[in-house]
Design a protein around this motif. Structure first.
Motif, PDB file in Angstrom:
ATOM      1  N   ARG A   1      -0.750  -7.891   6.878  1.00 30.80           N
ATOM      2  CA  ARG A   1      -1.323  -7.159   8.028  1.00 30.80           C
ATOM      3  C   ARG A   1      -0.936  -5.684   7.998  1.00 30.80           C
ATOM      4  O   ARG A   1      -1.749  -4.808   8.292  1.00 30.80           O
ATOM      5  CB  ARG A   1      -0.893  -7.812   9.348  1.00 30.80           C
ATOM      6  CG  ARG A   1      -1.684  -9.081   9.675  1.00 30.80           C
ATOM      7  CD  ARG A   1      -1.431  -9.574  11.097  1.00 30.80           C
ATOM      8  NE  ARG A   1      -0.156 -10.259  11.202  1.00 30.80           N
ATOM      9  CZ  ARG A   1       0.003 -11.571  10.958  1.00 30.80           C
ATOM     10  NH1 ARG A   1      -1.013 -12.335  10.611  1.00 30.80           N
ATOM     11  NH2 ARG A   1       1.192 -12.113  11.075  1.00 30.80           N
ATOM     12  N   GLU A   2       0.323  -5.408   7.598  1.00 28.46           N
ATOM     13  CA  GLU A   2       0.769  -4.012   7.478  1.00 28.46           C
ATOM     14  C   GLU A   2      -0.059  -3.282   6.416  1.00 28.46           C
ATOM     15  O   GLU A   2      -0.474  -2.125   6.623  1.00 28.46           O
ATOM     16  CB  GLU A   2       2.262  -3.992   7.115  1.00 28.46           C
ATOM     17  CG  GLU A   2       2.828  -2.637   6.716  1.00 28.46           C
ATOM     18  CD  GLU A   2       2.904  -1.645   7.870  1.00 28.46           C
ATOM     19  OE1 GLU A   2       2.633  -2.034   9.036  1.00 28.46           O
ATOM     20  OE2 GLU A   2       3.232  -0.472   7.611  1.00 28.46           O
ATOM     21  N   SER A   3      -0.344  -3.960   5.294  1.00 28.73           N
ATOM     22  CA  SER A   3      -1.179  -3.342   4.246  1.00 28.73           C
ATOM     23  C   SER A   3      -2.575  -3.035   4.773  1.00 28.73           C
ATOM     24  O   SER A   3      -3.138  -1.968   4.496  1.00 28.73           O
ATOM     25  CB  SER A   3      -1.294  -4.278   3.039  1.00 28.73           C
ATOM     26  OG  SER A   3      -0.084  -4.326   2.323  1.00 28.73           O
ATOM     27  N   ILE A   4      -3.143  -3.967   5.526  1.00 34.01           N
ATOM     28  CA  ILE A   4      -4.490  -3.755   6.078  1.00 34.01           C
ATOM     29  C   ILE A   4      -4.484  -2.565   7.032  1.00 34.01           C
ATOM     30  O   ILE A   4      -5.378  -1.712   6.990  1.00 34.01           O
ATOM     31  CB  ILE A   4      -4.996  -5.036   6.767  1.00 34.01           C
ATOM     32  CG1 ILE A   4      -5.207  -6.150   5.719  1.00 34.01           C
ATOM     33  CG2 ILE A   4      -6.297  -4.773   7.541  1.00 34.01           C
ATOM     34  CD1 ILE A   4      -5.517  -7.519   6.292  1.00 34.01           C
TER      35      ILE A   4
ATOM     36  N   VAL B   1       0.851  -1.193   0.000  1.00 35.58           N
ATOM     37  CA  VAL B   1       0.000   0.000   0.000  1.00 35.58           C
ATOM     38  C   VAL B   1       0.884   1.239   0.000  1.00 35.58           C
ATOM     39  O   VAL B   1       1.579   1.536   0.977  1.00 35.58           O
ATOM     40  CB  VAL B   1      -0.962   0.004   1.205  1.00 35.58           C
ATOM     41  CG1 VAL B   1      -1.739   1.318   1.265  1.00 35.58           C
ATOM     42  CG2 VAL B   1      -1.923  -1.175   1.095  1.00 35.58           C
ATOM     43  N   THR B   2       0.900   1.932  -1.134  1.00 39.75           N
ATOM     44  CA  THR B   2       1.656   3.175  -1.278  1.00 39.75           C
ATOM     45  C   THR B   2       0.652   4.293  -1.544  1.00 39.75           C
ATOM     46  O   THR B   2      -0.548   4.049  -1.670  1.00 39.75           O
ATOM     47  CB  THR B   2       2.612   3.091  -2.480  1.00 39.75           C
ATOM     48  OG1 THR B   2       1.820   2.961  -3.669  1.00 39.75           O
ATOM     49  CG2 THR B   2       3.553   1.900  -2.365  1.00 39.75           C
ATOM     50  N   GLU B   3       1.141   5.520  -1.702  1.00 38.36           N
ATOM     51  CA  GLU B   3       0.250   6.625  -2.054  1.00 38.36           C
ATOM     52  C   GLU B   3      -0.471   6.328  -3.365  1.00 38.36           C
ATOM     53  O   GLU B   3      -1.641   6.667  -3.540  1.00 38.36           O
ATOM     54  CB  GLU B   3       1.058   7.923  -2.172  1.00 38.36           C
ATOM     55  CG  GLU B   3       0.180   9.127  -2.492  1.00 38.36           C
ATOM     56  CD  GLU B   3       0.986  10.418  -2.553  1.00 38.36           C
ATOM     57  OE1 GLU B   3       1.307  10.950  -1.475  1.00 38.36           O
ATOM     58  OE2 GLU B   3       1.301  10.877  -3.678  1.00 38.36           O
ATOM     59  N   ASP B   4       0.238   5.653  -4.289  1.00 41.33           N
ATOM     60  CA  ASP B   4      -0.381   5.347  -5.585  1.00 41.33           C
ATOM     61  C   ASP B   4      -1.462   4.268  -5.451  1.00 41.33           C
ATOM     62  O   ASP B   4      -2.460   4.297  -6.180  1.00 41.33           O
ATOM     63  CB  ASP B   4       0.696   4.894  -6.576  1.00 41.33           C
ATOM     64  CG  ASP B   4       0.193   4.947  -8.005  1.00 41.33           C
ATOM     65  OD1 ASP B   4      -0.461   5.949  -8.363  1.00 41.33           O
ATOM     66  OD2 ASP B   4       0.431   3.982  -8.751  1.00 41.33           O
TER      67      ASP B   4
ATOM     68  N   ARG C   1      -6.709   0.815   6.540  1.00 38.06           N
ATOM     69  CA  ARG C   1      -7.646   1.249   7.592  1.00 38.06           C
ATOM     70  C   ARG C   1      -7.385   2.685   8.015  1.00 38.06           C
ATOM     71  O   ARG C   1      -8.302   3.407   8.400  1.00 38.06           O
ATOM     72  CB  ARG C   1      -7.546   0.318   8.809  1.00 38.06           C
ATOM     73  CG  ARG C   1      -8.202  -1.050   8.581  1.00 38.06           C
ATOM     74  CD  ARG C   1      -8.025  -1.933   9.806  1.00 38.06           C
ATOM     75  NE  ARG C   1      -8.746  -3.204   9.677  1.00 38.06           N
ATOM     76  CZ  ARG C   1      -8.563  -4.252  10.481  1.00 38.06           C
ATOM     77  NH1 ARG C   1      -7.687  -4.193  11.490  1.00 38.06           N
ATOM     78  NH2 ARG C   1      -9.248  -5.369  10.293  1.00 38.06           N
ATOM     79  N   GLU C   2      -6.108   3.116   7.955  1.00 38.16           N
ATOM     80  CA  GLU C   2      -5.742   4.487   8.362  1.00 38.16           C
ATOM     81  C   GLU C   2      -6.106   5.540   7.325  1.00 38.16           C
ATOM     82  O   GLU C   2      -6.113   6.732   7.630  1.00 38.16           O
ATOM     83  CB  GLU C   2      -4.229   4.574   8.586  1.00 38.16           C
ATOM     84  CG  GLU C   2      -3.754   3.990   9.884  1.00 38.16           C
ATOM     85  CD  GLU C   2      -2.217   3.924   9.956  1.00 38.16           C
ATOM     86  OE1 GLU C   2      -1.543   4.495   9.071  1.00 38.16           O
ATOM     87  OE2 GLU C   2      -1.721   3.302  10.897  1.00 38.16           O
ATOM     88  N   SER C   3      -6.355   5.116   6.076  1.00 35.17           N
ATOM     89  CA  SER C   3      -6.561   6.111   5.014  1.00 35.17           C
ATOM     90  C   SER C   3      -7.879   6.851   5.197  1.00 35.17           C
ATOM     91  O   SER C   3      -8.939   6.233   5.335  1.00 35.17           O
ATOM     92  CB  SER C   3      -6.553   5.449   3.639  1.00 35.17           C
ATOM     93  OG  SER C   3      -6.921   6.420   2.670  1.00 35.17           O
ATOM     94  N   PRO C   4      -7.848   8.193   5.136  1.00 35.38           N
ATOM     95  CA  PRO C   4      -9.093   8.958   5.289  1.00 35.38           C
ATOM     96  C   PRO C   4      -9.900   9.057   3.999  1.00 35.38           C
ATOM     97  O   PRO C   4     -11.006   9.596   4.017  1.00 35.38           O
ATOM     98  CB  PRO C   4      -8.591  10.344   5.706  1.00 35.38           C
ATOM     99  CG  PRO C   4      -7.241  10.459   5.076  1.00 35.38           C
ATOM    100  CD  PRO C   4      -6.660   9.064   5.079  1.00 35.38           C
ATOM    101  N   TYR C   5      -9.380   8.541   2.876  1.00 38.91           N
ATOM    102  CA  TYR C   5     -10.021   8.794   1.586  1.00 38.91           C
ATOM    103  C   TYR C   5     -10.951   7.684   1.125  1.00 38.91           C
ATOM    104  O   TYR C   5     -11.701   7.857   0.172  1.00 38.91           O
ATOM    105  CB  TYR C   5      -8.962   9.049   0.507  1.00 38.91           C
ATOM    106  CG  TYR C   5      -7.967  10.085   0.946  1.00 38.91           C
ATOM    107  CD1 TYR C   5      -8.383  11.393   1.205  1.00 38.91           C
ATOM    108  CD2 TYR C   5      -6.631   9.759   1.156  1.00 38.91           C
ATOM    109  CE1 TYR C   5      -7.482  12.346   1.657  1.00 38.91           C
ATOM    110  CE2 TYR C   5      -5.721  10.709   1.603  1.00 38.91           C
ATOM    111  CZ  TYR C   5      -6.155  11.995   1.855  1.00 38.91           C
ATOM    112  OH  TYR C   5      -5.269  12.933   2.299  1.00 38.91           O
TER     113      TYR C   5
END
Lengths: 166, 166
Positions: free
Chosen positions: A128-131, A63-66, A135-139
């Protein structure tokens, strides 16, 4: 013959019996985020038909910004609601580390990447890190996420418990 | 039933007759960079066998820092040398613009994305932009690039002249 010429010739075959007319929004409202690994043909591997799901892929399936950009478009513009992650065994990103990778690139090109390679050791933990990052993304409007790891030797997926080892 | 359960069940079928034993490095030394669009099953569409090529996909199939990260790993760690770009007609990113997209996300979530959606109008020109960005990257050892646009109504790829309209 360059590989792209073989691909363009193969595409002539694909187009011969082609049926168009599908809408741009994925029928099953799912976005898959997977590693770029060459051993994962995701449509048959997940039983997807043409038009079923978005497929986002990068080195590691991380999971990156892209990834967030793509998922945000997938959900807000094209209506997907589930996210399925596919990491895998024997990943190229398990065979190096961020510093060694930067050294390798710098030695070959003279330029040192300012971004990390995103190497990892444990595939389940990387899912798990990706999840956690999703989950943290506000978008995103939906955080209905299933994380999996694909075994390149057996062809089998196993689901990762997002809260194990926490 | 959630879609991921259908996918896990389909994967049981896929694994039944599975042959493993393929190496991590792609056999045809190619990395494909394509849009996430659900209507492009890239393996049959390009005549790829399992193990042939890396597949990198995001919204638009555009060149971002993450695309460069993936391609740099593909070339330096896993030995690919050709890059094939696959954009397509009727793309979701042609149906909005960066400001309208940011408005849409902000209205739905309260959070305004600080990154652009990377919308575009002309698919061929967007492929040329991707080629320009790849040529500018200092981290890649090979810039052997073929840019294409896939027609979702005919199933056919056409190659984009990288220098047309310049």
């Amino acid at each position: 013959m360059p590989e792209y010429e073989r691909m363009l010739a193969a595409n002539e075959e694909w187009a011969r019996d082609f049926q168009g007319g599908l809408p741009v929004a994925p029928a099953r409202k799912v976005a898959v985020v997977a590693c770029m690994d060459s051993r994962m043909p995701l449509f048959p591997l997940l039983g997807l038909a043409v038009g079923d799901a978005h497929v986002i892929r990068n080195a590691g399936g991380v999971v990156t910004e892209d990834t967030i950009r793509s998922l945000t478009i997938s959900q807000h513009v094209l209506g997907t609601r589930e996210i399925v992650l596919v990491h895998h065994t024997d990943c190229g990103l398990q065979k190096t580390d961020d510093a060694s990778f930067a050294d390798l690139v710098e030695q070959a090109t003279g330029a040192r990447p300012p971004w990390p390679a995103r190497t990892f050791t444990d595939a389940d933990e990387d899912v798990r890190e990706s999840i956690r990052l999703l989950r943290e993304s506000p978008y995103l409007v939906s955080k209905d996420i299933c994380g999996t790891v694909y075994d390149v030797e057996t062809g089998r997926l196993h689901r990762v418990d997002p809260d194990a080892g926490a």
